[in-house]
Scaffold this active site. Structure first.
Site, PDB file in Angstrom:
ATOM      1  N   ARG A 154       6.527  -3.461  -0.045  1.00 17.13           N
ATOM      2  CA  ARG A 154       5.010  -3.554   0.181  1.00 17.13           C
ATOM      3  C   ARG A 154       5.005  -4.859   1.052  1.00 17.13           C
ATOM      4  NH1 ARG A 154       0.055  -3.363  -3.935  1.00 17.13           N
ATOM      5  NH2 ARG A 154      -0.686  -5.080  -3.161  1.00 17.13           N
TER       6      ARG A 154
ATOM      7  N   LYS B 247      -2.596  -3.386 -12.710  1.00 16.82           N
ATOM      8  CA  LYS B 247      -3.672  -2.672 -12.619  1.00 16.82           C
ATOM      9  C   LYS B 247      -3.445  -1.114 -12.307  1.00 16.82           C
ATOM     10  CE  LYS B 247      -5.523  -5.499  -9.723  1.00 16.82           C
ATOM     11  NZ  LYS B 247      -4.447  -6.531  -9.657  1.00 16.82           N
TER      12      LYS B 247
ATOM     13  N   ARG C 175       9.144  -5.185  -7.195  1.00 16.34           N
ATOM     14  CA  ARG C 175       8.361  -4.377  -6.263  1.00 16.34           C
ATOM     15  C   ARG C 175       8.888  -4.568  -4.827  1.00 16.34           C
ATOM     16  NH1 ARG C 175       2.165  -3.625  -6.740  1.00 16.34           N
ATOM     17  NH2 ARG C 175       2.232  -5.249  -5.223  1.00 16.34           N
TER      18      ARG C 175
ATOM     19  N   ARG D 186     -13.742  -8.733  -6.377  1.00 20.85           N
ATOM     20  CA  ARG D 186     -12.550  -9.839  -6.549  1.00 20.85           C
ATOM     21  C   ARG D 186     -13.365 -11.047  -6.145  1.00 20.85           C
ATOM     22  NH1 ARG D 186      -8.009  -6.465  -5.229  1.00 20.85           N
ATOM     23  NH2 ARG D 186      -6.253  -8.087  -5.201  1.00 20.85           N
TER      24      ARG D 186
ATOM     25  N   ARG E 116      -1.673 -14.671  -2.536  1.00 23.36           N
ATOM     26  CA  ARG E 116      -2.590 -13.804  -3.612  1.00 23.36           C
ATOM     27  C   ARG E 116      -2.830 -14.499  -4.798  1.00 23.36           C
ATOM     28  NH1 ARG E 116       1.520  -9.095  -3.210  1.00 23.36           N
ATOM     29  NH2 ARG E 116      -0.082  -7.953  -4.832  1.00 23.36           N
TER      30      ARG E 116
END
Ligand code: AP5
Ligand code: MG
Length: 192
Positions: free
Chosen positions: A133, A13, A127, A88, A144
């Site tokens: 992160r 996204k 990532r 969401r 998640r």
């Protein structure tokens, strides 16, 4: 063009929103980035959101809607926007429709990026190494994905049922996926 990008964590996204922002010349509004900025700045909102985000759960609907309304009324969305990370859950989807109807700026299209779970997990592991992160740890990524499947996946049907959904295969190079998205935005030629 007022576009909502849907897709599981790691589906691309943010990556595609950056391309779309340049192409459409509209702001990219990411509720995840707004929340991370609030956490980094240590605002009261950020202090409330920090632990929830680190666990990979959803920040409360009231907090996120208030933050989003502030952003959508900042005065730079006259040509539209690309919204990433919101809605969401179904309550957020209904709240967004109500807010945008009130602002006279209804969503034109929701684009769902479709990527299978194994690839999502490997992208986020990449990532985690590259950017660190905090919510990209394996355990938080699992939560998640679970939150996405339980709370967010029904939002896809919300847009499908109102005739505003385009599904795009999110597997392939960033350029390939971007071209697929643009193809869904192109006006359908008149037949006959
Ligand atoms: P948020 O920031 O929205 O995170 P997310 O939805 O989990 O999604 P990601 O940012 O991880 O993935 P993405 O789809 O943007 O993929 P990306 O382009 O980065 O939310 C974070 C948290 O904030 C939530 O968990 C929640 O706590 C809170 N929050 C946010 N919004 C909320 C809301 N509305 N309500 C309540 N709480 C909210 O790509 C991922 C990786 O893959 C990158 O490394 C990228 O380089 C790579 N990649 C991308 N495309 C490709 C490709 N085509 N090929 C190969 N690699 C690719
Ligand atoms: Mg993102």
């Amino acid at each position: 063009m007022r576009l909502v990008l849907l897709g599981a964590p790691g589906s691309g996204k943010g990556t595609q929103a950056t391309r779309l922002r340049e192409h459409l010349q509209v702001p990219h509004i990411s509720t995840g980035e707004l929340l991370r900025a609030a956490v980094a700045a240590g605002t009261p909102l950020g202090l409330k959101a920090k632990a929830v985000m680190e666990a990979g759960s959803l920040v409360s609907d009231d907090i996120v809607l208030g933050m989003l309304e502030e952003r959508l009324t900042a005065g730079d969305t006259g040509n539209g926007f690309v919204l990433d990370g919101y809605p969401r859950n179904l309550a957020q989807a209904n709240a967004l429709d109500a807010l945008l109807t009130r602002l006279g700026q209804p969503v034109d299209i929701a684009v769902q990026l479709d990527v299978d779970t194994e690839l999502l997990v490997s992208r986020l592991a990449g990532r985690a190494q590259a950017e660190g992160r905090v919510d990209d740890s394996p355990e938080t990524v699992r939560n998640r994905q679970k939150v996405y499947n339980e709370a967010t996946a029904p939002v896809v049907d919300f847009y499908r049922n109102s005739g505003r959904l385009a599904c795009v295969d999110g597997v392939g190079s960033v350029d390939e996926v971007f071209r697929r998205i643009l193809a869904t935005l192109a006006p359908t030629p008149d037949i006959g």
